[in-house]
Design an enzyme around this catalytic site. Structure first.
Site, PDB file in Angstrom:
ATOM      1  CG  HIS A 156     -17.691  52.023  17.423  1.00 49.06           C
ATOM      2  ND1 HIS A 156     -19.014  52.377  17.404  1.00 49.06           N
ATOM      3  CD2 HIS A 156     -16.991  53.164  17.158  1.00 49.06           C
ATOM      4  CE1 HIS A 156     -19.137  53.656  17.140  1.00 49.06           C
ATOM      5  NE2 HIS A 156     -17.914  54.179  16.996  1.00 49.06           N
ATOM      6  CG  ASP A 184     -14.419  56.653  18.330  1.00 49.01           C
ATOM      7  OD1 ASP A 184     -15.279  56.042  17.667  1.00 49.01           O
ATOM      8  OD2 ASP A 184     -14.654  57.738  18.900  1.00 49.01           O
ATOM      9  CG  HIS A 206     -19.066  55.569  21.219  1.00 51.49           C
ATOM     10  ND1 HIS A 206     -17.704  55.392  21.351  1.00 51.49           N
ATOM     11  CD2 HIS A 206     -19.244  56.147  19.998  1.00 51.49           C
ATOM     12  CE1 HIS A 206     -17.088  55.821  20.269  1.00 51.49           C
ATOM     13  NE2 HIS A 206     -18.003  56.291  19.422  1.00 51.49           N
ATOM     14  NE  ARG A 264     -14.302  61.119  16.419  1.00 53.12           N
ATOM     15  CZ  ARG A 264     -14.288  59.986  15.732  1.00 53.12           C
ATOM     16  NH1 ARG A 264     -15.286  59.120  15.844  1.00 53.12           N
ATOM     17  NH2 ARG A 264     -13.289  59.719  14.900  1.00 53.12           N
TER      18      ARG A 264
END
Length: 313
Positions: free
Chosen positions: A96, A98, A259, A274
């Site tokens: 995907h 993000d 990723h 993150r």
């Protein structure tokens, strides 16, 4: 550690390690420009031995490269600015990009290792620029005229919750709670399948597991075509797989990559932090922007026009 970046290329199409930099909010403009250049060139870059980082200094470094978003558009219970990537709640083991279910797709993300399993727990990235460049002309022409609907209410998340046999009941409950919060506000956005990268001008594929369907195609055709195009993205030559160590920081260009967090560490604990940087609204090769169908993401992030952070010669 000095602040003179040394960029070590790790793969033909994606990936580099940046040595010689102690990252933080106090970097000079030339160093920041060199880091941004490396990011645009290599799509994902890695910094070893950044043991001094905590959430505050990770955020301060992120601000040198752009404007941080909220931690997540819908998952707000676990942090306002920094999102914990916590294996007790979610394992993002599907390819995907993000937050493509909103119109303002983030520029980049910075991911810092906090707690790592004894084995496994790697992350892979794929270059969607290389994937586009390798398309045969007829397939490129098709992709350039396609648009896809992306949504956060997608089958992959539901499958994770429903297939938790053998996992501790507490973990299953946490996962279900995460799923409910993830879809607490439903978003749908129509994006071009091929977008023009706002900083490099290169064409990239915009796909991944948030895709619900292609505009004008039925579910069977959409599924078949998505598999075909995704196979181009995730061709091994277009990917890099990173074995995390304590003190590692990864930054990826979310506009030119997908990723996948590899779920190969059994029930061991894995946690990373993150920070996400705000981006712009994608535009296709004909100059048409993405279109919101459902949901208002203005609380999540600004729409940030790209500012070229050129390195000083």
């Amino acid at each position: 550690m000095s602040n003179s970046p040394v960029v070590v290329k790790l793969g033909a199409n994606i990936g580099a390690r940046v040595d010689g930099v102690r990252v933080g909010g106090d970097l000079d403009a030339a160093t920041v420009g060199a880091i941004n250049d490396a990011l645009l060139t290599h799509k994902v870059i890695f910094f070893r031995d950044q043991h001094h980082l905590d959430d505050e200094t990770q955020l301060a470094f992120a601000r040198t490269l752009g404007t941080p978003t909220m931690a997540h558009p819908t998952v707000t219970s676990r942090g306002a600015d920094v999102l914990p990537i916590d294996s007790r709640y979610d394992k993002a083991n599907s390819w995907h990009t993000d937050v493509t279910f909103v119109d303002r797709i983030p520029k980049a993300s910075l991911l810092r290792a906090i707690s790592l399993p004894e084995y496994g727990g790697t992350t892979s990235w794929a270059s969607t620029e290389a994937a586009y460049d390798q398309l045969p002309p007829p397939l490129a022409a098709l992709a350039e005229n396609l648009r896809a609907v992306h949504t956060n209410d997608y089958d992959y998340v539901r499958d994770v919750v429903e297939n938790v046999s053998g996992v501790a009941a507490e973990v299953a409950a946490n996962t279900r709670q995460y799923r409910e919060e993830f879809v607490s506000d439903v978003y749908e956005t129509e994006h071009p399948v091929v977008r023009v990268h706002p900083e490099t001008g290169r064409r990239v594929l915009l796909l991944g597991h948030f895709v619900k369907r292609f505009v004008g195609l039925g579910s069977t055709e959409s599924s078949t075509l998505l598999q075909l195009l995704q196979a181009r993205v995730t061709k091994l030559e277009n990917t890099i797989r990173w074995n995390w160590r304590a003190g590692d920081l990864a930054i990826w260009d979310n506009r030119a990559t997908q990723h996948y967090a590899v779920s190969d560490y059994d029930d061991q604990y894995r946690r990373l932090s993150r920070v996400t940087l705000a981006g712009d609204v994608p535009v296709d090769v004909h100059g048409r922007p993405s279109r919101v169908i459902t949901g208002d993401a203005s609380h999540y992030s600004e729409v940030v026009a790209p500012v070229r952070l050129a390195a000083v010669p």
